[in-house]
Design a protein around this motif. Sequence first.
Motif, PDB file in Angstrom:
ATOM      1  N   LEU A 259       3.826   2.710  -1.940  1.00 52.93           N
ATOM      2  CA  LEU A 259       3.953   3.040  -0.528  1.00 52.93           C
ATOM      3  C   LEU A 259       5.324   2.678   0.037  1.00 52.93           C
ATOM      4  CD1 LEU A 259       0.475   1.786   0.759  1.00 52.93           C
ATOM      5  CD2 LEU A 259       1.104   4.064  -0.066  1.00 52.93           C
ATOM      6  N   GLN A 260       5.868   1.559  -0.381  1.00 49.06           N
ATOM      7  CA  GLN A 260       7.150   1.100   0.140  1.00 49.06           C
ATOM      8  C   GLN A 260       7.770   0.146  -0.860  1.00 49.06           C
ATOM      9  OE1 GLN A 260       7.086  -0.237   4.226  1.00 49.06           O
ATOM     10  NE2 GLN A 260       8.794  -1.634   3.917  1.00 49.06           N
ATOM     11  N   ALA A 261       9.105   0.161  -0.937  1.00 42.75           N
ATOM     12  CA  ALA A 261       9.771  -0.696  -1.915  1.00 42.75           C
ATOM     13  C   ALA A 261      11.176  -1.045  -1.445  1.00 42.75           C
ATOM     14  CB  ALA A 261       9.827  -0.011  -3.273  1.00 42.75           C
ATOM     15  N   ASP A 262      11.622  -2.245  -1.795  1.00 44.76           N
ATOM     16  CA  ASP A 262      12.979  -2.703  -1.502  1.00 44.76           C
ATOM     17  C   ASP A 262      13.479  -3.527  -2.679  1.00 44.76           C
ATOM     18  OD1 ASP A 262      13.419  -2.045   1.466  1.00 44.76           O
ATOM     19  OD2 ASP A 262      11.525  -3.128   1.529  1.00 44.76           O
ATOM     20  N   ILE A 263      14.762  -3.431  -2.944  1.00 47.04           N
ATOM     21  CA  ILE A 263      15.384  -4.310  -3.927  1.00 47.04           C
ATOM     22  C   ILE A 263      15.781  -5.604  -3.229  1.00 47.04           C
ATOM     23  CG2 ILE A 263      17.436  -4.681  -5.349  1.00 47.04           C
ATOM     24  CD1 ILE A 263      15.456  -2.978  -6.722  1.00 47.04           C
ATOM     25  N   ALA A 264      15.266  -6.726  -3.700  1.00 48.09           N
ATOM     26  CA  ALA A 264      15.631  -8.018  -3.127  1.00 48.09           C
ATOM     27  C   ALA A 264      16.963  -8.501  -3.674  1.00 48.09           C
ATOM     28  CB  ALA A 264      14.538  -9.051  -3.412  1.00 48.09           C
ATOM     29  N   GLU A 265      17.180  -8.333  -4.982  1.00 55.60           N
ATOM     30  CA  GLU A 265      18.437  -8.740  -5.604  1.00 55.60           C
ATOM     31  C   GLU A 265      18.526  -8.107  -6.987  1.00 55.60           C
ATOM     32  OE1 GLU A 265      18.468 -12.969  -5.900  1.00 55.60           O
ATOM     33  OE2 GLU A 265      16.397 -13.113  -6.580  1.00 55.60           O
ATOM     34  N   SER A 266      19.750  -7.871  -7.431  1.00 62.74           N
ATOM     35  CA  SER A 266      19.989  -7.329  -8.771  1.00 62.74           C
ATOM     36  C   SER A 266      21.258  -7.975  -9.307  1.00 62.74           C
ATOM     37  CB  SER A 266      20.124  -5.803  -8.724  1.00 62.74           C
ATOM     38  OG  SER A 266      21.122  -5.401  -7.796  1.00 62.74           O
ATOM     39  N   LEU A 279       7.422  -4.658  -3.782  1.00 68.93           N
ATOM     40  CA  LEU A 279       6.630  -3.432  -3.897  1.00 68.93           C
ATOM     41  C   LEU A 279       5.359  -3.537  -3.052  1.00 68.93           C
ATOM     42  CD1 LEU A 279       6.828  -3.007  -7.784  1.00 68.93           C
ATOM     43  CD2 LEU A 279       8.384  -2.050  -6.072  1.00 68.93           C
ATOM     44  N   ARG A 280       5.147  -2.557  -2.212  1.00 69.57           N
ATOM     45  CA  ARG A 280       3.868  -2.446  -1.493  1.00 69.57           C
ATOM     46  C   ARG A 280       3.172  -1.202  -2.028  1.00 69.57           C
ATOM     47  NH1 ARG A 280       1.862   0.004   3.271  1.00 69.57           N
ATOM     48  NH2 ARG A 280       3.919   0.843   3.790  1.00 69.57           N
ATOM     49  N   TYR A 281       2.017  -1.395  -2.632  1.00 64.72           N
ATOM     50  CA  TYR A 281       1.329  -0.279  -3.265  1.00 64.72           C
ATOM     51  C   TYR A 281      -0.168  -0.396  -3.032  1.00 64.72           C
ATOM     52  CZ  TYR A 281       0.251  -3.692  -6.941  1.00 64.72           C
ATOM     53  OH  TYR A 281      -0.194  -4.802  -7.621  1.00 64.72           O
ATOM     54  N   GLU A 282      -0.860   0.696  -3.250  1.00 65.54           N
ATOM     55  CA  GLU A 282      -2.316   0.679  -3.180  1.00 65.54           C
ATOM     56  C   GLU A 282      -2.890   1.134  -4.510  1.00 65.54           C
ATOM     57  OE1 GLU A 282      -3.434   3.256   0.002  1.00 65.54           O
ATOM     58  OE2 GLU A 282      -3.179   5.113  -1.175  1.00 65.54           O
ATOM     59  N   SER A 283      -4.095   0.652  -4.803  1.00 67.20           N
ATOM     60  CA  SER A 283      -4.755   1.000  -6.061  1.00 67.20           C
ATOM     61  C   SER A 283      -6.248   0.758  -5.920  1.00 67.20           C
ATOM     62  CB  SER A 283      -4.198   0.148  -7.211  1.00 67.20           C
ATOM     63  OG  SER A 283      -4.447  -1.229  -6.969  1.00 67.20           O
ATOM     64  N   ARG A 284      -6.997   1.376  -6.787  1.00 67.39           N
ATOM     65  CA  ARG A 284      -8.432   1.092  -6.885  1.00 67.39           C
ATOM     66  C   ARG A 284      -8.579  -0.015  -7.922  1.00 67.39           C
ATOM     67  NH1 ARG A 284     -11.005   5.191  -4.113  1.00 67.39           N
ATOM     68  NH2 ARG A 284      -9.748   7.103  -3.906  1.00 67.39           N
ATOM     69  N   ASP A 285      -8.915  -1.184  -7.452  1.00 67.42           N
ATOM     70  CA  ASP A 285      -8.911  -2.389  -8.290  1.00 67.42           C
ATOM     71  C   ASP A 285     -10.278  -3.047  -8.189  1.00 67.42           C
ATOM     72  OD1 ASP A 285      -8.450  -4.733  -9.613  1.00 67.42           O
ATOM     73  OD2 ASP A 285      -6.587  -5.211  -8.570  1.00 67.42           O
ATOM     74  N   VAL A 286     -11.075  -2.925  -9.246  1.00 70.31           N
ATOM     75  CA  VAL A 286     -12.429  -3.473  -9.227  1.00 70.31           C
ATOM     76  C   VAL A 286     -12.677  -4.288 -10.494  1.00 70.31           C
ATOM     77  CG1 VAL A 286     -13.365  -1.610  -7.804  1.00 70.31           C
ATOM     78  CG2 VAL A 286     -13.432  -1.408 -10.289  1.00 70.31           C
ATOM     79  N   MET A 287     -13.625  -5.192 -10.407  1.00 71.15           N
ATOM     80  CA  MET A 287     -14.081  -5.963 -11.554  1.00 71.15           C
ATOM     81  C   MET A 287     -15.488  -5.496 -11.903  1.00 71.15           C
ATOM     82  SD  MET A 287     -12.732  -8.430 -13.449  1.00 71.15           S
ATOM     83  CE  MET A 287     -11.729  -9.556 -12.478  1.00 71.15           C
ATOM     84  N   ARG A 288     -15.677  -5.120 -13.157  1.00 72.60           N
ATOM     85  CA  ARG A 288     -16.975  -4.608 -13.609  1.00 72.60           C
ATOM     86  C   ARG A 288     -17.576  -5.513 -14.678  1.00 72.60           C
ATOM     87  NH1 ARG A 288     -17.911   0.802 -12.283  1.00 72.60           N
ATOM     88  NH2 ARG A 288     -16.094   1.941 -11.499  1.00 72.60           N
ATOM     89  N   GLU A 289     -18.905  -5.476 -14.765  1.00 72.47           N
ATOM     90  CA  GLU A 289     -19.582  -6.096 -15.890  1.00 72.47           C
ATOM     91  C   GLU A 289     -19.392  -5.211 -17.121  1.00 72.47           C
ATOM     92  OE1 GLU A 289     -23.642  -6.595 -14.853  1.00 72.47           O
ATOM     93  OE2 GLU A 289     -23.294  -8.404 -13.641  1.00 72.47           O
ATOM     94  N   ARG A 290     -19.032  -5.825 -18.230  1.00 69.05           N
ATOM     95  CA  ARG A 290     -18.780  -5.045 -19.435  1.00 69.05           C
ATOM     96  C   ARG A 290     -20.043  -4.337 -19.930  1.00 69.05           C
ATOM     97  NH1 ARG A 290     -14.300  -5.582 -22.517  1.00 69.05           N
ATOM     98  NH2 ARG A 290     -12.693  -6.968 -21.714  1.00 69.05           N
ATOM     99  N   ALA A 291     -21.155  -5.005 -19.865  1.00 67.70           N
ATOM    100  CA  ALA A 291     -22.384  -4.453 -20.439  1.00 67.70           C
ATOM    101  C   ALA A 291     -22.932  -3.301 -19.607  1.00 67.70           C
ATOM    102  CB  ALA A 291     -23.432  -5.555 -20.583  1.00 67.70           C
ATOM    103  N   SER A 292     -22.995  -3.489 -18.301  1.00 65.14           N
ATOM    104  CA  SER A 292     -23.661  -2.506 -17.444  1.00 65.14           C
ATOM    105  C   SER A 292     -22.696  -1.589 -16.703  1.00 65.14           C
ATOM    106  CB  SER A 292     -24.543  -3.230 -16.414  1.00 65.14           C
ATOM    107  OG  SER A 292     -23.740  -4.023 -15.544  1.00 65.14           O
ATOM    108  N   GLY A 293     -21.423  -1.995 -16.583  1.00 63.47           N
ATOM    109  CA  GLY A 293     -20.478  -1.213 -15.795  1.00 63.47           C
ATOM    110  C   GLY A 293     -20.625  -1.418 -14.303  1.00 63.47           C
TER     111      GLY A 293
END
Length: 328
Positions: A259-266, A279-293
Amino acid sequence: MTSRTSRIAALLAGLFLAFSMVAIDHAEARRGGSFGSRGTRTFQSAPPTRTAPAPTAPVERSMTPNTGVNNAARQPQAGLQRPGFMSGFGGTMMRGLLLGGLIGLLVGHGFGGLAGMFGFLLQALLIGGAIILAIRFFRSQSARGPAPALAGVGNTQASQFENRAQRETGTAGSFTIPGFGGGSGGGYDATRSEEITLAQTDLDAFQQLLTEVQEAFGREDHAALRRSVTPEMVSYLSEELADNAQKGLRNEVSDVTLLQADIAESWREDDRDYATAALRYESRDVMRERASGKVVEGDQDHPTETIELWTFTRQNGSNWKLSAIQEA
């Protein structure tokens, strides 16, 4: 009756504190904290940018030796120190008050001793709140100053980066990406590093790595991670994946959008280049059970927004790789 009430109050307070500590520990384990290496600047805060205006804590876990300049860089800097309420003198006072109240209960003073302690505690909280409000007011006034100058790229490149991101996401006009820009921080070892200028191809590589690393982590693709991050970062990310697997969980990350980004230093150190980007970003970030999903944490139907500082490195002009992540 008074004794019973005091015991209940103490029990509720203890449960609240225990719940808070567990929640904090879980959040830190969920995100992994700040880890990796930034060369000689590993143990110093990155400069603030428009994307991440608040001071950022230095890296917590790193294989970089904490010697010489790094020790000096870890010392609190004027204007950047943000001690927690339970640290320093305030923390000592708070712990003393709580300990005194609990001792009062144990030796028989009952609810009266606890009430006295809470009365003084309330006064301390009111005074501390007034100080915090004053600090935030002055910070907000100073934050309204002119935007930081671009570092490493010109306005034309910033515009190109914005147009490219909007074409890829198909959301032109729905948000603004001001392009990479920020300031260079002081306090580094000037004898070992020099500022460098980044090209548009570098910025494109950073955006691509953001997506590749996140999605490779969500797939638990260790081979892809080795291609995109440094060996040190592979060890940290693999450790987190192994910990999730041991708990019967899987962290699924998808639909990453910058969504938005800036270089702080290089900068450059010997034959190695570094660049830290907010970095400002969006994502679908979930934690699932391995066995059942089954989703046990997060919302698979709604993306979440995250702001982090990512440091990238390359040696002798080779491909950029992720070398550090810091929470903003």
